[in-house]
Design a protein around this motif. Structure first.
Motif, PDB file in Angstrom:
ATOM      1  N   ASP A   1      10.472   0.089  14.299  1.00 35.25           N
ATOM      2  CA  ASP A   1      10.766   0.937  15.304  1.00 35.25           C
ATOM      3  C   ASP A   1       9.624   1.678  15.887  1.00 35.25           C
ATOM      4  OD1 ASP A   1      10.600   1.969  12.646  1.00 35.25           O
ATOM      5  OD2 ASP A   1      11.156   3.860  13.479  1.00 35.25           O
TER       6      ASP A   1
ATOM      7  N   GLY B   1      13.635   2.048  10.735  1.00 40.39           N
ATOM      8  CA  GLY B   1      13.893   3.580  10.766  1.00 40.39           C
ATOM      9  C   GLY B   1      13.717   4.341   9.512  1.00 40.39           C
ATOM     10  N   GLU B   2      13.815   5.554   9.511  1.00 38.22           N
ATOM     11  CA  GLU B   2      13.896   6.343   8.325  1.00 38.22           C
ATOM     12  C   GLU B   2      15.342   6.461   7.614  1.00 38.22           C
ATOM     13  OE1 GLU B   2      11.038   9.579   8.107  1.00 38.22           O
ATOM     14  OE2 GLU B   2      10.605   9.508   9.943  1.00 38.22           O
TER      15      GLU B   2
ATOM     16  N   ARG C   1       2.026   8.653  -7.986  1.00 37.79           N
ATOM     17  CA  ARG C   1       2.047   9.847  -7.112  1.00 37.79           C
ATOM     18  C   ARG C   1       3.020  10.897  -7.866  1.00 37.79           C
ATOM     19  NH1 ARG C   1       4.991   9.489  -2.114  1.00 37.79           N
ATOM     20  NH2 ARG C   1       5.909   7.360  -2.705  1.00 37.79           N
TER      21      ARG C   1
ATOM     22  N   SER D   1       7.835  -3.267   7.723  1.00 36.79           N
ATOM     23  CA  SER D   1       8.333  -1.914   7.946  1.00 36.79           C
ATOM     24  C   SER D   1       8.192  -1.096   9.061  1.00 36.79           C
ATOM     25  CB  SER D   1       8.291  -1.132   6.687  1.00 36.79           C
ATOM     26  OG  SER D   1       7.002  -0.398   6.758  1.00 36.79           O
ATOM     27  N   LYS D   2       8.778  -0.085   9.569  1.00 38.27           N
ATOM     28  CA  LYS D   2       8.402   0.798  10.760  1.00 38.27           C
ATOM     29  C   LYS D   2       8.357  -0.184  12.060  1.00 38.27           C
ATOM     30  CE  LYS D   2       5.834   3.546   7.437  1.00 38.27           C
ATOM     31  NZ  LYS D   2       4.667   4.410   7.226  1.00 38.27           N
TER      32      LYS D   2
ATOM     33  N   THR E   1       9.302   2.854  -1.214  1.00 31.41           N
ATOM     34  CA  THR E   1      10.421   3.442  -1.771  1.00 31.41           C
ATOM     35  C   THR E   1      11.619   3.415  -0.887  1.00 31.41           C
ATOM     36  OG1 THR E   1       8.677   4.735  -3.097  1.00 31.41           O
ATOM     37  CG2 THR E   1      10.910   5.750  -2.759  1.00 31.41           C
ATOM     38  N   THR E   2      11.287   3.640   0.560  1.00 29.75           N
ATOM     39  CA  THR E   2      12.400   3.830   1.436  1.00 29.75           C
ATOM     40  C   THR E   2      13.177   2.300   1.416  1.00 29.75           C
ATOM     41  OG1 THR E   2      11.218   5.021   2.754  1.00 29.75           O
ATOM     42  CG2 THR E   2      13.009   4.193   3.884  1.00 29.75           C
TER      43      THR E   2
ATOM     44  N   SER F   1      12.533  -3.164   8.512  1.00 33.09           N
ATOM     45  CA  SER F   1      12.901  -2.093   8.028  1.00 33.09           C
ATOM     46  C   SER F   1      12.698  -1.295   9.510  1.00 33.09           C
ATOM     47  CB  SER F   1      11.864  -1.372   7.197  1.00 33.09           C
ATOM     48  OG  SER F   1      12.677  -0.227   6.452  1.00 33.09           O
TER      49      SER F   1
ATOM     50  N   LEU G   1       0.869  -1.280  -0.097  1.00 34.97           N
ATOM     51  CA  LEU G   1      -0.106   0.164   0.141  1.00 34.97           C
ATOM     52  C   LEU G   1       0.826   1.209   0.177  1.00 34.97           C
ATOM     53  CD1 LEU G   1      -2.963  -0.684   2.513  1.00 34.97           C
ATOM     54  CD2 LEU G   1      -2.966  -0.943   0.201  1.00 34.97           C
ATOM     55  N   GLN G   2       0.184   2.207  -0.470  1.00 41.98           N
ATOM     56  CA  GLN G   2       0.970   3.504  -0.433  1.00 41.98           C
ATOM     57  C   GLN G   2       1.373   3.958   1.227  1.00 41.98           C
ATOM     58  OE1 GLN G   2      -0.939   6.616  -2.400  1.00 41.98           O
ATOM     59  NE2 GLN G   2      -0.191   8.249  -1.105  1.00 41.98           N
TER      60      GLN G   2
ATOM     61  N   LYS H   1      16.933   1.074   0.760  1.00 42.81           N
ATOM     62  CA  LYS H   1      17.653   0.269   1.629  1.00 42.81           C
ATOM     63  C   LYS H   1      18.153  -0.952   1.160  1.00 42.81           C
ATOM     64  CE  LYS H   1      15.245   1.957   5.848  1.00 42.81           C
ATOM     65  NZ  LYS H   1      14.173   1.506   6.805  1.00 42.81           N
TER      66      LYS H   1
ATOM     67  N   GLY I   1       6.080   1.968   2.900  1.00 41.84           N
ATOM     68  CA  GLY I   1       7.719   1.940   3.164  1.00 41.84           C
ATOM     69  C   GLY I   1       8.288   1.444   2.092  1.00 41.84           C
TER      70      GLY I   1
ATOM     71  N   GLN J   1      11.260  10.987  -5.361  1.00 37.77           N
ATOM     72  CA  GLN J   1      11.770  10.404  -4.043  1.00 37.77           C
ATOM     73  C   GLN J   1      12.579   9.285  -4.125  1.00 37.77           C
ATOM     74  OE1 GLN J   1       8.385   8.980  -1.963  1.00 37.77           O
ATOM     75  NE2 GLN J   1       9.601   8.179  -0.353  1.00 37.77           N
TER      76      GLN J   1
HETATM   77  P1  GDP Z   1       5.790   4.105   0.072  1.00 36.53           P
HETATM   78  O1  GDP Z   1       4.563   4.852  -0.216  1.00 36.53           O
HETATM   79  O2  GDP Z   1       5.369   2.678   0.157  1.00 36.53           O
HETATM   80  O3  GDP Z   1       6.907   3.964  -1.003  1.00 36.53           O
HETATM   81  O4  GDP Z   1       6.461   4.490   1.419  1.00 36.53           O
HETATM   82  P2  GDP Z   1       7.538   5.361   1.713  1.00 36.53           P
HETATM   83  O5  GDP Z   1       8.791   4.742   1.454  1.00 36.53           O
HETATM   84  O6  GDP Z   1       7.288   6.753   1.075  1.00 36.53           O
HETATM   85  O7  GDP Z   1       7.332   5.577   3.133  1.00 36.53           O
HETATM   86  C1  GDP Z   1       6.473   6.363   3.932  1.00 36.53           C
HETATM   87  C2  GDP Z   1       6.887   7.080   5.174  1.00 36.53           C
HETATM   88  O8  GDP Z   1       7.264   6.162   5.891  1.00 36.53           O
HETATM   89  C3  GDP Z   1       8.077   8.063   4.781  1.00 36.53           C
HETATM   90  O9  GDP Z   1       7.936   9.118   5.682  1.00 36.53           O
HETATM   91  C4  GDP Z   1       9.355   7.259   5.398  1.00 36.53           C
HETATM   92  O10 GDP Z   1      10.270   8.155   5.653  1.00 36.53           O
HETATM   93  C5  GDP Z   1       8.647   6.570   6.465  1.00 36.53           C
HETATM   94  N1  GDP Z   1       9.311   5.037   6.758  1.00 36.53           N
HETATM   95  C6  GDP Z   1       9.530   4.265   5.856  1.00 36.53           C
HETATM   96  N2  GDP Z   1      10.127   3.064   6.157  1.00 36.53           N
HETATM   97  C7  GDP Z   1      10.215   3.433   7.627  1.00 36.53           C
HETATM   98  C8  GDP Z   1      10.675   2.814   8.711  1.00 36.53           C
HETATM   99  O11 GDP Z   1      11.187   1.659   8.898  1.00 36.53           O
HETATM  100  N3  GDP Z   1      10.486   3.404  10.036  1.00 36.53           N
HETATM  101  C9  GDP Z   1       9.832   4.630   9.944  1.00 36.53           C
HETATM  102  N4  GDP Z   1       9.957   5.207  11.622  1.00 36.53           N
HETATM  103  N5  GDP Z   1       9.599   5.382   9.094  1.00 36.53           N
HETATM  104  C10 GDP Z   1       9.762   4.764   7.834  1.00 36.53           C
END
Ligand code: GDP
Length: 298
Positions: A253, A278-279, A140, A250-251, A114-115, A276, A108-109, A119, A112, A146
Motif C-alpha cells: 500500500d 495495510g496495517e 525484541r 508487505s506494505k 508479525t503483522t 500485505s 528482517l526486523q 493476517k 512485517g 505484539q
Molecule cells: P516484523 O518486525 O517483521 O515482525 O514487522 P511488524 O509486523 O512488526 O511490522 C513493522 C511495522 O510495519 C508495523 O508498524 C506494522 O504495523 C507495519 N506494517 C506491517 N505490514 C504492513 C503493511 O502491509 N502495510 C503497512 N502500511 N504497514 C505495515
C-alpha cells in the motif's frame, strides 16, 4: 505503489499510438524507454536486462497479430512479461500430508512478519483451519506481546514461553509448539521468528536452527516492498541462509517505487504468495501475478 512506473509506461505506449507498423528502430527506442522506467522504479538490473531482451525479441518477432495495432501489441508483450517476472501462476500453500502443517516466517526486523503472521492466521481460520501462532522472536522485548495482541484480534491461540519460565531459547519454543499443536489439534503452526535491521549471521543461524527443529512445510520470506535496491541482497541472503519456499510482499500500500516487488521472484526463484497491503489484519490477499501486472499497466 507503482504509480510512477504506471505513468511512465502509459506515456511510452501513448507515443506508439497511430503508428501503422513498428520498425526495428521503434522497437529499440521503446525498449530503451521501458528499460529506464524499470530502472527508475528500482527494479534489479538482471531482471531489467532479461525483461528488455524478451520484449525486444518478441516485438521484433513475427507475432504480428491482425487484431492488435502496434501499441496494443507492445502493451500485450509488456503485460505478459510482467506476469512472468511476477511468477506466472499464483501458487497456493502446500499443506502437510500429516498435520500440523508448519509455516515459518523469516525476514528482517520491521519487514512485517508479525503483522503478516496475524493476517495469515486470520485467513486460514476463515477457511476452517485451526492455526496456532508461535512467538519465536524472543530478542525484541515487545515482540511476544505484539504477537499476543495480534492473535487476540484474530481469535487465534498464541504459543509463547511463560514469563519467568526461564525458556529463552527460540529453537526450544519452536520444537515445543509443534508438540503442543498436535496435542491441541491445531492443524497449522505459524512460527514468527526474530529479524534484525540488516543481514546478520547470528540471526540467520537462529532461523536455520528453528528450521531444522521444526522442518517447515513452507518457509515464507517476508519483504517490505518499499526497500528498493536492498531487496536483492536481502532476498539472496535469506534464500541462501534459511532456504525459502515462497515470498510475502508487505506494505504494497506504500508509495515507494516497487522495484522489490518486481525483482524478488527472479532473485529468489520462489513464488510470491501473499500481498500485505495495510496495517489492518484484514489487509492481505493471495498474490495474483496477472492482476498485479494489469494494475501496473492501468
Ligand atoms: P516484523 O518486525 O517483521 O515482525 O514487522 P511488524 O509486523 O512488526 O511490522 C513493522 C511495522 O510495519 C508495523 O508498524 C506494522 O504495523 C507495519 N506494517 C506491517 N505490514 C504492513 C503493511 O502491509 N502495510 C503497512 N502500511 N504497514 C505495515
Amino acid at each position: 505503489m507503482f504509480d510512477t512506473l504506471s505513468d511512465r509506461l502509459s506515456g511510452i505506449f501513448t507515443k506508439l499510438r497511430g503508428k501503422g507498423r513498428l520498425t526495428d528502430a521503434d522497437v529499440d527506442a521503446t525498449a530503451r524507454e521501458i528499460r529506464l522506467a524499470l530502472l527508475e522504479a528500482d527494479v534489479a538490473l538482471p531482471v531489467v536486462k532479461a525483461f528488455i531482451h524478451a520484449v525486444k525479441t518478441r516485438a521484433r518477432g513475427a507475432e504480428v497479430s491482425q487484431a492488435l495495432n502496434p501499441a496494443q501489441q507492445i502493451i500485450k508483450i509488456v503485460h505478459d512479461e510482467l506476469v512472468g517476472v511476477l511468477g506466472g501462476e499464483a501458487r497456493r500453500l502446500q499443506f502437510a500430508k500429516h498435520p500440523p502443517t508448519v509455516i515459518m516466517l523469516a525476514g528482517l526486523q520491521g519487514a512485517g512478519k508479525t503483522t503478516f503472521a496475524g493476517k495469515l492466521a486470520g485467513l486460514l481460520k476463515g477457511q476452517g483451519h485451526q492455526p496456532l501462532l508461535v512467538a519465536c522472536d524472543l530478542q525484541r522485548p515487545n515482540a511476544v506481546n505484539q504477537l499476543q495482541v495480534v492473535g487476540e484480534r484474530v481469535g487465534v491461540e498464541v504459543y509463547a514461553p511463560q514469563p519467568g519460565s526461564g525458556v529463552g531459547d527460540p529453537v526450544q519454543v519452536a520444537r515445543d509448539s509443534v508438540a503442543h499443536a498436535t496435542r491441541a489439534a491445531r492443524d497449522i503452526v505459524i512460527v514468527d521468528t526474530a529479524g534484525r535491521l540488516g543481514i546478520d549471521g547470528e540471526m540467520m543461524a537462529q532461523a536455520a536452527a528453528i528450521r531444522d527443529a521444526v522442518e517447515p512445510d513452507e518457509t515464507l520470506f517476508v519483504i517490505d516492498a518499499m526497500v528498493g535496491q536492498d531487496a536483492v541482497a536481502t532476498a539472496e541472503a535469506f534464500r541462501d541462509g534459511v532456504g525459502i519456499t515462497g515470498v510475502v510482499l508487505s506494505k504494497l500500500d506504500g508509495d515507494a517505487r516497487g522495484g522489490a516487488a518486481l525483482s524478488v521472484r527472479h532473485v529468489t526463484g520462489q513464488p510470491i504468495m501473499y500481498a500485505s497491503t495495510g496495517e489492518k489484519l484484514t489487509d492481505v490477499d493471495v498474490f495474483h501475478p496477472e492482476r498485479m501486472a494489469s494494475r501496473i499497466l492501468g
